[in-house]
Design a protein around this motif. Structure first.
Motif, PDB file in Angstrom:
ATOM      1  N   ARG A 167       2.603   1.948  -3.458  1.00 30.01           N
ATOM      2  CA  ARG A 167       1.805   2.513  -4.555  1.00 30.01           C
ATOM      3  C   ARG A 167       1.453   3.926  -4.487  1.00 30.01           C
ATOM      4  O   ARG A 167       1.280   4.803  -5.339  1.00 30.01           O
ATOM      5  CB  ARG A 167       0.099   2.101  -4.505  1.00 30.01           C
ATOM      6  CG  ARG A 167       0.146   0.434  -4.736  1.00 30.01           C
ATOM      7  CD  ARG A 167      -1.276   0.090  -4.608  1.00 30.01           C
ATOM      8  NE  ARG A 167      -2.176   0.960  -5.243  1.00 30.01           N
ATOM      9  CZ  ARG A 167      -3.479   0.825  -5.548  1.00 30.01           C
ATOM     10  NH1 ARG A 167      -3.989  -0.120  -4.701  1.00 30.01           N
ATOM     11  NH2 ARG A 167      -4.077   1.652  -6.066  1.00 30.01           N
TER      12      ARG A 167
ATOM     13  N   ASP B 131      -0.195   5.568  -2.008  1.00 25.52           N
ATOM     14  CA  ASP B 131      -1.371   5.830  -1.488  1.00 25.52           C
ATOM     15  C   ASP B 131      -1.156   6.563  -0.217  1.00 25.52           C
ATOM     16  O   ASP B 131      -2.260   7.403   0.269  1.00 25.52           O
ATOM     17  CB  ASP B 131      -2.188   4.538  -1.341  1.00 25.52           C
ATOM     18  CG  ASP B 131      -2.658   3.764  -2.568  1.00 25.52           C
ATOM     19  OD1 ASP B 131      -2.431   4.670  -3.532  1.00 25.52           O
ATOM     20  OD2 ASP B 131      -3.117   2.764  -2.328  1.00 25.52           O
ATOM     21  N   TYR B 132      -0.290   6.432   0.466  1.00 21.19           N
ATOM     22  CA  TYR B 132       0.000   7.244   1.727  1.00 21.19           C
ATOM     23  C   TYR B 132       1.296   8.094   1.802  1.00 21.19           C
ATOM     24  O   TYR B 132       2.153   8.029   2.605  1.00 21.19           O
ATOM     25  CB  TYR B 132       0.147   6.353   3.003  1.00 21.19           C
ATOM     26  CG  TYR B 132      -1.111   5.277   2.872  1.00 21.19           C
ATOM     27  CD1 TYR B 132      -2.207   6.033   3.698  1.00 21.19           C
ATOM     28  CD2 TYR B 132      -1.305   4.320   2.425  1.00 21.19           C
ATOM     29  CE1 TYR B 132      -3.436   5.289   3.587  1.00 21.19           C
ATOM     30  CE2 TYR B 132      -2.470   3.378   2.528  1.00 21.19           C
ATOM     31  CZ  TYR B 132      -3.553   4.022   3.175  1.00 21.19           C
ATOM     32  OH  TYR B 132      -4.504   3.402   3.170  1.00 21.19           O
TER      33      TYR B 132
ATOM     34  N   TRP C 209       0.896  -1.205   0.140  1.00 23.24           N
ATOM     35  CA  TRP C 209      -0.013   0.112  -0.065  1.00 23.24           C
ATOM     36  C   TRP C 209       0.839   1.223  -0.017  1.00 23.24           C
ATOM     37  O   TRP C 209       0.500   2.315  -0.733  1.00 23.24           O
ATOM     38  CB  TRP C 209      -0.859  -0.018   1.158  1.00 23.24           C
ATOM     39  CG  TRP C 209      -2.214  -0.841   0.921  1.00 23.24           C
ATOM     40  CD1 TRP C 209      -2.443  -2.282   1.794  1.00 23.24           C
ATOM     41  CD2 TRP C 209      -3.235  -0.594   0.107  1.00 23.24           C
ATOM     42  NE1 TRP C 209      -3.525  -2.779   1.138  1.00 23.24           N
ATOM     43  CE2 TRP C 209      -4.012  -1.610   0.144  1.00 23.24           C
ATOM     44  CE3 TRP C 209      -3.446   0.361  -0.809  1.00 23.24           C
ATOM     45  CZ2 TRP C 209      -5.285  -1.548  -0.416  1.00 23.24           C
ATOM     46  CZ3 TRP C 209      -4.725   0.317  -1.510  1.00 23.24           C
ATOM     47  CH2 TRP C 209      -5.509  -0.938  -1.327  1.00 23.24           C
TER      48      TRP C 209
END
Length: 82
Positions: free
Chosen positions: A78, A80-81, A75
């Motif tokens: 990617r 995303d954070y 995650w």
């Protein structure tokens, strides 16, 4: 601190990239000419894909905590954070 060895993470990344590079290619049973794109067969997905099998086995050898850390890394990787 991660409980996954760095070499295991690198191996999984390499296998995942190798698998993701593959395309769904339809290859005819009999080529219509000798110059058919038979080289694309390497990029075709097959049910007995060795790369996928290696990836599944590698992740299957991890304990539950390592798998959870792997998911978290995926995650974060990617973006995303960020």
């Amino acid at each position: 601190m991660l409980h996954i060895p760095l070499d295991s993470i690198c191996y999984i990344i390499a296998k995942a990239r190798e698998f993701q590079a593959k395309e769904e290619v339809v290859i005819p049973e009999t080529p219509s000419s000798p110059t058919e794109d038979w080289a694309l067969q390497v990029l075709a997905d097959h049910s007995g894909d060795y790369t996928l099998t290696e990836l599944i086995e590698s992740i299957g050898q991890m304990n539950q905590r390592q798998r959870a850390e792997l998911v978290a890394l995926m995650w974060v990787g990617r973006g995303d954070y960020a």
